[in-house]
Scaffold this motif. Sequence first.
Motif, short mmCIF file in Angstrom:
data_model
loop_
_atom_site.label_atom_id
_atom_site.label_comp_id
_atom_site.label_asym_id
_atom_site.label_seq_id
_atom_site.Cartn_x
_atom_site.Cartn_y
_atom_site.Cartn_z
N GLY A 1 0.79 -1.23 0.00
CA GLY A 1 0.00 0.00 0.00
C GLY A 1 0.82 1.27 0.00
O GLY A 1 0.49 2.25 -0.69
N GLN A 2 1.90 1.31 0.77
CA GLN A 2 2.70 2.53 0.85
C GLN A 2 3.27 2.92 -0.50
O GLN A 2 3.27 4.09 -0.89
N LEU A 3 3.75 1.93 -1.25
CA LEU A 3 4.30 2.21 -2.58
C LEU A 3 3.21 2.64 -3.55
O LEU A 3 3.39 3.58 -4.33
N LEU A 4 2.06 1.96 -3.50
CA LEU A 4 0.97 2.30 -4.43
C LEU A 4 0.42 3.70 -4.16
O LEU A 4 0.02 4.41 -5.09
N GLU A 5 0.39 4.11 -2.90
CA GLU A 5 -0.04 5.47 -2.59
C GLU A 5 0.89 6.50 -3.24
O GLU A 5 0.45 7.56 -3.66
N GLU A 6 2.15 6.15 -3.33
CA GLU A 6 3.12 7.06 -3.93
C GLU A 6 3.07 7.05 -5.46
O GLU A 6 3.10 8.10 -6.10
N LEU A 7 2.97 5.84 -6.04
CA LEU A 7 3.08 5.71 -7.49
C LEU A 7 1.74 5.79 -8.21
O LEU A 7 1.69 6.20 -9.37
N SER A 8 0.67 5.37 -7.55
CA SER A 8 -0.63 5.34 -8.21
C SER A 8 -1.76 5.73 -7.23
O SER A 8 -2.59 4.89 -6.86
N PRO A 9 -1.78 6.97 -6.79
CA PRO A 9 -2.81 7.39 -5.81
C PRO A 9 -4.23 7.23 -6.33
O PRO A 9 -5.13 6.88 -5.57
N GLN A 10 -4.44 7.46 -7.63
CA GLN A 10 -5.79 7.29 -8.19
C GLN A 10 -6.21 5.83 -8.16
O GLN A 10 -7.37 5.50 -7.86
N GLY A 11 -5.26 4.93 -8.46
CA GLY A 11 -5.55 3.50 -8.40
C GLY A 11 -5.91 3.07 -6.99
O GLY A 11 -6.85 2.29 -6.78
N MET A 12 -5.18 3.58 -6.02
CA MET A 12 -5.46 3.24 -4.61
C MET A 12 -6.82 3.79 -4.19
O MET A 12 -7.56 3.14 -3.44
N HIS A 13 -7.16 4.98 -4.67
CA HIS A 13 -8.47 5.54 -4.33
C HIS A 13 -9.57 4.62 -4.84
O HIS A 13 -10.54 4.34 -4.12
N ALA A 14 -9.42 4.13 -6.06
CA ALA A 14 -10.43 3.24 -6.65
C ALA A 14 -10.53 1.93 -5.86
O ALA A 14 -11.63 1.41 -5.62
#
Length: 312
Positions: free
Chosen positions: A200-213
């Motif tokens: 999660g920490q990496l995805l928040e950095e690299l793909s915040p829109q993806g994590m929001h979805a």
Amino acid sequence: HQYYLLIDLCIMSGKVEGFDQPTGRTGGIYIPPFKLALMRKDQNDEDKSSREYQKQTWEALRKSLNGVINKVSVANIKEIVGELFQENLVRGRGLFARAIMKAQLASPGFTHIYTALIAVINTKLPENGELILKRVVYSFNRAYKRRDKMVATGMAKFIAHLVNFQIAHELVALQLLTVLLEEPTDDSVEIAVNFVKEVGQLLEELSPQGMHAIFERFRAILQEGDIDKRVQYTIEGLFAIRKNQFKDYPTVSRDLDLVEREDQITFDISLDDEIDREEMLDIFRVDEKYLENEEMWSEIKREILGDDEEEE
């Protein structure tokens, strides 16, 4: 592994007098170093190109790789990297992948350590990193289709850390979560929650829109209320972990951050790809150019490790 190989060869050839058969509970015997040096000298090029010799070196390589990987830890990982580069990781590409995947499935708590090891190897021998990633993705797909929760959970964790170390592209992580949450079950949601904790920490950095979805999908699953209460609590806990910015689940710990990000080689492999696991790499086959390929590996090893004075 050369030590055990020479013992086996000398016993079979009768060069160790009085030891026609291995003795002792471990099936081995002690050979003084000076005798080993003489035995090594006796092995001529013709012997080394024979099927018997190649088979012995193959088995010795397999045992050595298993032994080295099984003793890796945070404290000794730098030394283990050096030991691995002493082994022929070109010839043993399949053996290395098989050994590290077996070790990870047996000890999933060490996944981050095994992945850090792969990350270093991948910068010098990317074919090894790519093969492991392909096999991990294939194993996850197969386990998920068969509803094998234990293996699917282990392989999902492995993929998470392969993404964390940027061996795998972050898109495969978002794809995996989409698959798990598309038709949610108690097991698939639980795997997804644990996966997000790891990556999660990496995805928040690299793909915040993806994590929001993804978190909107978790929110919808909570509102639908079709899953077990226990699993619902894990989702609520995940929202709290995200609010705390995944501080208890760092992408890569300082002790395992051994590779500069610009040096890492990342592979864009999808869950939908037709994957060739290259299983023939795990099976012994006679190499008609054995001596030539061994010399090639010696050159590769020198390029990676340098000369003796450049060991550090």
